[in-house]
Design a protein around this motif. Structure first.
Motif, PDB file in Angstrom:
ATOM      1  N   ALA A 142       0.226  10.874  -0.210  1.00  0.00           N
ATOM      2  CA  ALA A 142      -1.009  10.106  -0.300  1.00  0.00           C
ATOM      3  C   ALA A 142      -1.031   9.082   0.820  1.00  0.00           C
ATOM      4  CB  ALA A 142      -1.118   9.423  -1.660  1.00  0.00           C
ATOM      5  N   LEU A 143      -2.221   8.814   1.360  1.00  0.00           N
ATOM      6  CA  LEU A 143      -2.399   7.889   2.479  1.00  0.00           C
ATOM      7  C   LEU A 143      -3.583   6.992   2.184  1.00  0.00           C
ATOM      8  CD1 LEU A 143      -1.642   7.246   5.559  1.00  0.00           C
ATOM      9  CD2 LEU A 143      -3.615   8.706   6.103  1.00  0.00           C
ATOM     10  N   HIS A 187      -8.013  12.275  -7.373  1.00  0.00           N
ATOM     11  CA  HIS A 187      -8.268  10.883  -6.988  1.00  0.00           C
ATOM     12  C   HIS A 187      -8.444  10.005  -8.225  1.00  0.00           C
ATOM     13  CE1 HIS A 187      -8.680  11.496  -2.641  1.00  0.00           C
ATOM     14  NE2 HIS A 187      -9.351  12.607  -2.912  1.00  0.00           N
ATOM     15  N   ASP A 188      -8.151  10.556  -9.386  1.00  0.00           N
ATOM     16  CA  ASP A 188      -8.327   9.790 -10.632  1.00  0.00           C
ATOM     17  C   ASP A 188      -7.226  10.198 -11.600  1.00  0.00           C
ATOM     18  OD1 ASP A 188      -9.350   8.125 -12.549  1.00  0.00           O
ATOM     19  OD2 ASP A 188     -11.016   9.443 -13.106  1.00  0.00           O
ATOM     20  N   CYS A 211      -4.134   3.702  -4.970  1.00  0.00           N
ATOM     21  CA  CYS A 211      -4.060   4.628  -3.837  1.00  0.00           C
ATOM     22  C   CYS A 211      -4.877   5.884  -4.110  1.00  0.00           C
ATOM     23  CB  CYS A 211      -2.603   4.990  -3.555  1.00  0.00           C
ATOM     24  SG  CYS A 211      -2.402   6.090  -2.117  1.00  0.00           S
ATOM     25  N   ALA A 212      -4.881   6.349  -5.353  1.00  0.00           N
ATOM     26  CA  ALA A 212      -5.653   7.551  -5.694  1.00  0.00           C
ATOM     27  C   ALA A 212      -7.117   7.388  -5.318  1.00  0.00           C
ATOM     28  CB  ALA A 212      -5.508   7.851  -7.179  1.00  0.00           C
ATOM     29  N   LEU A 270       0.836  -1.206   0.000  1.00  0.00           N
ATOM     30  CA  LEU A 270       0.000   0.000   0.000  1.00  0.00           C
ATOM     31  C   LEU A 270       0.870   1.256   0.000  1.00  0.00           C
ATOM     32  CD1 LEU A 270      -2.803  -1.017   2.546  1.00  0.00           C
ATOM     33  CD2 LEU A 270      -2.727  -1.354   0.061  1.00  0.00           C
ATOM     34  N   SER A 271       1.985   1.228   0.723  1.00  0.00           N
ATOM     35  CA  SER A 271       2.884   2.382   0.722  1.00  0.00           C
ATOM     36  C   SER A 271       3.509   2.601  -0.646  1.00  0.00           C
ATOM     37  CB  SER A 271       3.977   2.206   1.778  1.00  0.00           C
ATOM     38  OG  SER A 271       3.451   2.424   3.076  1.00  0.00           O
ATOM     39  N   ASP A 272       3.865   1.517  -1.343  1.00  0.00           N
ATOM     40  CA  ASP A 272       4.413   1.678  -2.693  1.00  0.00           C
ATOM     41  C   ASP A 272       3.360   2.272  -3.619  1.00  0.00           C
ATOM     42  OD1 ASP A 272       6.580   1.094  -4.725  1.00  0.00           O
ATOM     43  OD2 ASP A 272       4.882  -0.009  -5.593  1.00  0.00           O
ATOM     44  N   ASN A 273       2.110   1.807  -3.525  1.00  0.00           N
ATOM     45  CA  ASN A 273       1.034   2.381  -4.340  1.00  0.00           C
ATOM     46  C   ASN A 273       0.929   3.887  -4.103  1.00  0.00           C
ATOM     47  OD1 ASN A 273       0.453  -0.244  -5.112  1.00  0.00           O
ATOM     48  ND2 ASN A 273      -1.385  -0.421  -3.826  1.00  0.00           N
TER      49      ASN A 273
END
Length: 452
Positions: free
Chosen positions: A339-340, A266-267, A282-283, A247-250
């Motif tokens: 991003a989180l 977000h897109d 992630c977005a 998830l962190s890499d994403n």
């Protein structure tokens, strides 16, 4: 330069130069080698005449203007109390002491009115106080009677002078662990906390550092993003979350896309550089942030999301378990993005029993003295609450204007209270919200403290 009780005092008359200390005069200044703040004028006179270091401790602030019971007052904070200047009153009552014992008990959710009372009213070596129904005994009584504010210039015990310095007892004696980690017999008074330190000798009574406990800044939040996020969750009474490397890499890939393209979204646009399927995950499942300038660090993104209602409520969702975070700065350092992931482990929380979630949390310290949102929220796919009444005020002071909304960003179900002006610094704020949720009435009241 001269020494009192092992601490160094630099006495300065009118100007802060290294002159020998002089007797009390109308205007003078006491400075210390141990702390940066000095005591001046009437506060310096009062400090010296009424016990000095053992009773009040070192100053922990300069003299400053602060709201006290709805009126601006000149105050100064000390390790063991707060001085308040009331020039409309005749001496010696023109300097009053804060009721920090009462204040701290209230903040800790232990109001003195609910404390167990003394089982008897007569006991050898004790004095019974009918006003609060508590006994003060033995070493504590000796200390209480041996100290007091100097009102009449005559030596010897005066109950009025002891009451003026310490106030009435608010609890029975009990074992407590103080802020220094010492477990000692303790009794709380309106303006003080007595501690029996028998390891230092028989009947050695010291006063608790109530000023430091009430006014010292809270420990700094951790700089590392995950620790900082979990610190915020702890304030709200929530369990910590764990980082998942994928998830962190994403999120790093999406942060790179946002920063390089200056495109907060977000897109992702597949036609732009650095767009990727992993970044798009992630977005769509994360909070996104962008900042312009050369000094941004990951902690800034976490803090910014906490100041934004919609982003905050995802971060404080009680069933969040796994997350990932990415931070990226462009080569020239003038733009950064973060991003989180807040949705990859989303669980609605139907079985969670701790709703609603409050923020700022109960008795939280160091809340920004700013126009800072106050939120309560329930499960995402639940009902929208109905609000019938709200109150936002400084404890012991004035009501604070604010707005209220249940129309929250991103479809969250909850309540946002927004102060109309910055919250006052170094204040205890009380929030009351009443209404109904899912057909059931509620009324919540809690307090938190702002920073300087």
């Amino acid at each position: 330069m001269w020494r009192w009780l092992g601490f160094t005092v630099i006495g300065v008359i009118m100007l802060c130069s290294l002159l020998p200390a002089q007797p009390v005069q109308a205007q003078y200044r006491i400075c210390f080698a141990e702390v940066p703040d000095c005591i001046t004028g009437r506060f310096a006179e009062y400090w010296q005449q009424n016990g000095g270091l053992p009773v009040f401790g070192f100053p922990i602030s300069p003299a400053l203007t602060q709201e006290v019971e709805g009126r601006a007052r000149l105050v100064q904070l000390f390790e063991r109390n707060r001085f308040e200047l009331h020039p409309e009153l005749a001496r010696p009552y023109d300097v009053l002491l804060g009721r920090l014992g009462d204040d701290l008990l209230q903040r800790r959710g232990m109001p003195w009115q609910s404390e167990p009372k003394a089982p008897v009213t007569q006991q050898a070596g004790c004095r019974y106080f009918a006003e609060t129904q508590h006994l003060v005994c033995d070493a504590f009584l000796h200390y209480w009677q041996a100290h007091g504010l100097e009102f009449d210039g005559r030596r010897g015990f005066s109950e009025a002078e002891s009451l003026a310095l310490f106030g009435l007892p608010l609890t029975e004696p009990r074992m407590e662990t103080n802020a220094s980690g010492d477990t000692v017999l303790t009794q709380w008074f309106e303006r003080a906390r007595f501690e029996l330190h028998s390891q230092l000798g028989p009947d050695v009574v010291l006063l608790g550092l109530l000023g430091r406990e009430a006014f010292a800044p809270p420990p700094a939040l951790p700089a590392y993003w995950l620790d900082r996020l979990n610190a915020y969750r702890a304030f709200a009474g929530l369990a910590p979350v764990q980082e998942e490397a994928v998830l962190s890499d994403n999120c790093w890939q999406h942060a790179r896309y946002v920063a390089e393209n200056n495109h907060l979204t977000h897109d992702q646009n597949p036609a732009l550089p650095y767009a990727s399927p992993a970044g798009q995950i992630c977005a769509q499942k994360g909070n996104v942030w962008i900042g312009w300038g050369f000094s941004w660090q990951p902690a800034a993104a976490i803090d910014s999301w906490m100041e934004s209602v919609g982003h905050r409520l995802w971060m404080l969702y009680p069933t969040l378990q796994r997350t990932g975070f990415g931070f990226y700065s462009v080569a020239d350092g003038g733009r950064s993005a973060a991003a989180l992931d807040v949705l990859s482990s989303f669980d609605e929380g139907i079985n969670y029993t701790g709703w609603p979630v409050y923020y700022p949390g109960v008795n939280q310290q160091g809340v920004p003295a700013a126009i800072y949102p106050i939120t309560l929220h329930w499960r995402y796919f639940g009902s929208t609450p109905t609000v019938t009444a709200t109150d936002l005020r400084v404890v012991g002071g004035t009501a604070l204007p604010h707005t209220v909304s249940t129309d929250l960003p991103a479809g969250h179900k909850g309540i946002a209270i927004m102060p109309a002006q910055p919250l006052p610094a170094s204040a205890t704020i009380e929030v009351t919200v009443a209404g109904s949720y899912d057909g059931q009435p509620f009324s919540y009241t809690w307090q938190f403290q702002t920073g300087r």
